[in-house]
Motif scaffolding. Structure first.
Motif, PDB file in Angstrom:
ATOM      1  N   SER A  71      -9.218  26.037 -27.216  1.00  0.00           N
ATOM      2  CA  SER A  71      -8.549  24.771 -26.870  1.00  0.00           C
ATOM      3  C   SER A  71      -9.679  23.773 -26.471  1.00  0.00           C
ATOM      4  O   SER A  71     -10.794  23.921 -26.241  1.00  0.00           O
ATOM      5  CB  SER A  71      -7.624  24.805 -25.896  1.00  0.00           C
ATOM      6  OG  SER A  71      -8.179  24.884 -24.409  1.00  0.00           O
ATOM      7  N   CYS A  72      -9.384  22.573 -27.096  1.00  0.00           N
ATOM      8  CA  CYS A  72     -10.191  21.374 -26.749  1.00  0.00           C
ATOM      9  C   CYS A  72      -9.194  20.088 -26.422  1.00  0.00           C
ATOM     10  O   CYS A  72      -8.525  19.798 -27.250  1.00  0.00           O
ATOM     11  CB  CYS A  72     -11.105  21.064 -27.786  1.00  0.00           C
ATOM     12  SG  CYS A  72     -12.337  20.009 -27.332  1.00  0.00           S
ATOM     13  N   GLU A  73      -9.406  19.543 -25.313  1.00  0.00           N
ATOM     14  CA  GLU A  73      -8.825  18.314 -24.829  1.00  0.00           C
ATOM     15  C   GLU A  73      -9.826  16.989 -24.690  1.00  0.00           C
ATOM     16  O   GLU A  73     -10.492  17.170 -23.842  1.00  0.00           O
ATOM     17  CB  GLU A  73      -8.037  18.358 -23.602  1.00  0.00           C
ATOM     18  CG  GLU A  73      -7.289  17.136 -23.084  1.00  0.00           C
ATOM     19  CD  GLU A  73      -6.681  17.539 -21.892  1.00  0.00           C
ATOM     20  OE1 GLU A  73      -6.182  16.539 -21.102  1.00  0.00           O
ATOM     21  OE2 GLU A  73      -6.761  18.616 -21.035  1.00  0.00           O
ATOM     22  N   SER A  74      -9.209  15.969 -25.347  1.00  0.00           N
ATOM     23  CA  SER A  74     -10.142  14.651 -25.367  1.00  0.00           C
ATOM     24  C   SER A  74      -9.535  13.747 -24.598  1.00  0.00           C
ATOM     25  O   SER A  74      -8.325  13.320 -24.648  1.00  0.00           O
ATOM     26  CB  SER A  74     -10.419  14.192 -26.972  1.00  0.00           C
ATOM     27  OG  SER A  74     -11.170  12.968 -26.816  1.00  0.00           O
ATOM     28  N   THR A  75     -10.345  13.111 -23.442  1.00  0.00           N
ATOM     29  CA  THR A  75      -9.699  11.964 -22.605  1.00  0.00           C
ATOM     30  C   THR A  75     -10.849  10.843 -22.793  1.00  0.00           C
ATOM     31  O   THR A  75     -12.004  11.165 -23.217  1.00  0.00           O
ATOM     32  CB  THR A  75      -9.399  12.562 -21.395  1.00  0.00           C
ATOM     33  OG1 THR A  75     -10.530  13.050 -20.724  1.00  0.00           O
ATOM     34  CG2 THR A  75      -8.372  13.584 -21.442  1.00  0.00           C
ATOM     35  N   HIS A  91     -16.175  10.273 -25.406  1.00  0.00           N
ATOM     36  CA  HIS A  91     -15.037  10.898 -24.713  1.00  0.00           C
ATOM     37  C   HIS A  91     -15.490  11.842 -24.010  1.00  0.00           C
ATOM     38  O   HIS A  91     -16.688  12.196 -23.719  1.00  0.00           O
ATOM     39  CB  HIS A  91     -14.077  11.266 -25.649  1.00  0.00           C
ATOM     40  CG  HIS A  91     -14.455  12.339 -26.541  1.00  0.00           C
ATOM     41  ND1 HIS A  91     -13.687  13.454 -27.103  1.00  0.00           N
ATOM     42  CD2 HIS A  91     -15.777  12.703 -27.089  1.00  0.00           C
ATOM     43  CE1 HIS A  91     -14.190  14.141 -27.764  1.00  0.00           C
ATOM     44  NE2 HIS A  91     -15.219  13.708 -27.853  1.00  0.00           N
ATOM     45  N   GLN A  92     -14.638  12.188 -23.136  1.00  0.00           N
ATOM     46  CA  GLN A  92     -14.677  13.214 -22.052  1.00  0.00           C
ATOM     47  C   GLN A  92     -14.056  14.697 -22.824  1.00  0.00           C
ATOM     48  O   GLN A  92     -12.897  14.224 -23.389  1.00  0.00           O
ATOM     49  CB  GLN A  92     -14.180  13.133 -20.802  1.00  0.00           C
ATOM     50  CG  GLN A  92     -14.622  12.016 -20.013  1.00  0.00           C
ATOM     51  CD  GLN A  92     -15.745  12.607 -19.223  1.00  0.00           C
ATOM     52  OE1 GLN A  92     -16.882  11.891 -19.275  1.00  0.00           O
ATOM     53  NE2 GLN A  92     -15.682  13.564 -18.255  1.00  0.00           N
ATOM     54  N   VAL A  93     -14.643  15.701 -22.745  1.00  0.00           N
ATOM     55  CA  VAL A  93     -13.777  17.029 -23.195  1.00  0.00           C
ATOM     56  C   VAL A  93     -13.853  18.040 -22.317  1.00  0.00           C
ATOM     57  O   VAL A  93     -14.711  18.266 -21.579  1.00  0.00           O
ATOM     58  CB  VAL A  93     -14.615  17.491 -24.637  1.00  0.00           C
ATOM     59  CG1 VAL A  93     -14.542  16.346 -25.808  1.00  0.00           C
ATOM     60  CG2 VAL A  93     -15.937  17.729 -24.594  1.00  0.00           C
ATOM     61  N   VAL A 106     -15.219  24.323 -19.911  1.00  0.00           N
ATOM     62  CA  VAL A 106     -16.432  23.603 -19.646  1.00  0.00           C
ATOM     63  C   VAL A 106     -15.769  21.977 -19.924  1.00  0.00           C
ATOM     64  O   VAL A 106     -14.931  21.967 -20.619  1.00  0.00           O
ATOM     65  CB  VAL A 106     -17.463  23.834 -20.431  1.00  0.00           C
ATOM     66  CG1 VAL A 106     -18.025  25.388 -20.143  1.00  0.00           C
ATOM     67  CG2 VAL A 106     -17.138  23.951 -22.117  1.00  0.00           C
ATOM     68  N   GLU A 107     -16.454  21.245 -18.857  1.00  0.00           N
ATOM     69  CA  GLU A 107     -16.147  19.884 -18.768  1.00  0.00           C
ATOM     70  C   GLU A 107     -17.432  19.129 -19.445  1.00  0.00           C
ATOM     71  O   GLU A 107     -18.658  19.353 -18.786  1.00  0.00           O
ATOM     72  CB  GLU A 107     -15.891  19.249 -17.543  1.00  0.00           C
ATOM     73  CG  GLU A 107     -14.486  19.956 -16.897  1.00  0.00           C
ATOM     74  CD  GLU A 107     -13.177  19.434 -17.210  1.00  0.00           C
ATOM     75  OE1 GLU A 107     -13.293  18.221 -17.798  1.00  0.00           O
ATOM     76  OE2 GLU A 107     -12.236  19.987 -16.749  1.00  0.00           O
ATOM     77  N   GLU A 108     -17.249  18.436 -20.568  1.00  0.00           N
ATOM     78  CA  GLU A 108     -18.502  17.768 -20.950  1.00  0.00           C
ATOM     79  C   GLU A 108     -18.163  16.330 -21.466  1.00  0.00           C
ATOM     80  O   GLU A 108     -17.242  16.003 -21.611  1.00  0.00           O
ATOM     81  CB  GLU A 108     -19.035  18.621 -22.273  1.00  0.00           C
ATOM     82  CG  GLU A 108     -19.348  19.813 -21.958  1.00  0.00           C
ATOM     83  CD  GLU A 108     -19.508  20.878 -23.098  1.00  0.00           C
ATOM     84  OE1 GLU A 108     -20.647  21.471 -23.214  1.00  0.00           O
ATOM     85  OE2 GLU A 108     -18.509  20.971 -23.906  1.00  0.00           O
ATOM     86  N   ARG A 109     -19.345  15.689 -21.736  1.00  0.00           N
ATOM     87  CA  ARG A 109     -19.299  14.074 -22.393  1.00  0.00           C
ATOM     88  C   ARG A 109     -19.971  14.296 -23.678  1.00  0.00           C
ATOM     89  O   ARG A 109     -20.762  15.184 -23.957  1.00  0.00           O
ATOM     90  CB  ARG A 109     -19.924  13.334 -21.395  1.00  0.00           C
ATOM     91  CG  ARG A 109     -19.372  13.056 -20.255  1.00  0.00           C
ATOM     92  CD  ARG A 109     -20.106  12.085 -19.265  1.00  0.00           C
ATOM     93  NE  ARG A 109     -21.490  12.455 -19.084  1.00  0.00           N
ATOM     94  CZ  ARG A 109     -22.386  11.442 -18.374  1.00  0.00           C
ATOM     95  NH1 ARG A 109     -21.820  10.643 -17.767  1.00  0.00           N
ATOM     96  NH2 ARG A 109     -23.649  12.038 -18.011  1.00  0.00           N
ATOM     97  N   GLU A 110     -19.266  13.616 -24.679  1.00  0.00           N
ATOM     98  CA  GLU A 110     -19.670  13.605 -26.103  1.00  0.00           C
ATOM     99  C   GLU A 110     -19.698  12.399 -26.585  1.00  0.00           C
ATOM    100  O   GLU A 110     -18.913  11.419 -26.263  1.00  0.00           O
ATOM    101  CB  GLU A 110     -18.601  14.460 -26.789  1.00  0.00           C
ATOM    102  CG  GLU A 110     -19.103  14.803 -28.261  1.00  0.00           C
ATOM    103  CD  GLU A 110     -18.136  15.767 -28.808  1.00  0.00           C
ATOM    104  OE1 GLU A 110     -18.837  16.801 -29.630  1.00  0.00           O
ATOM    105  OE2 GLU A 110     -17.143  15.657 -28.847  1.00  0.00           O
TER     106      GLU A 110
END
Length: 135
Positions: A71-75, A91-93, A106-110
């Motif tokens: 899964s991947c959630e974009s905020t 965004h933050q993913v 994992v929490e990342e910035r992209e």
């Protein structure tokens, strides 16, 4: 002059890319990138200078680690337009993957740089992923 805001098209292109990634749809995911796209990942020691190089790395992850995106959630999405044909999407993913038989979130910035191509399609030409700072 059109009242259309290209930000909505950029957001739609980014959403399609993120959704394909989140369902491990490699065909749709990689189709969102130009062949000459470049990639910088904090999890990989060297830059990837083409979509093909990234596809090879991805295939290695699948083959050697059983890698799968679950899964991947974009905020916190933001679009910055640079003229009529370049956009920077940030965004933050929050991504859940399976590798080595274990699930990890994992929490990342992209940052994804997109280029407007003939025919009206926004195509990703660069992706940079970094770890999110601790909350």
């Amino acid at each position: 002059m059109s009242a259309h805001d290209p930000r909505s098209d950029v957001l739609a292109a980014a959403a399609a890319l993120v959704e394909a990634f989140g369902r491990h749809d490699t065909e749709a995911y990689f189709a969102a990138f130009a062949p000459d796209a470049t990639f910088l990942f904090h999890t990989h020691g060297e830059p990837l200078r083409s979509r093909a190089a990234y596809e090879q790395l991805w295939a290695t992850w699948e083959r050697e680690d059983g890698f799968r995106v679950l899964s991947c959630e974009s905020t916190d999405q933001h679009v910055q337009l640079l003229g009529a044909d370049v956009a920077v999407f940030t965004h933050q993913v929050r991504t859940t993957v399976r590798a080595g038989g274990e699930d990890d979130t994992v929490e990342e910035r992209e940052t994804i740089v997109l280029h407007h191509r003939p025919g009206g399609r926004w195509v990703a030409v660069h992706e940079h992923l970094s770890p999110a700072p601790p909350s």
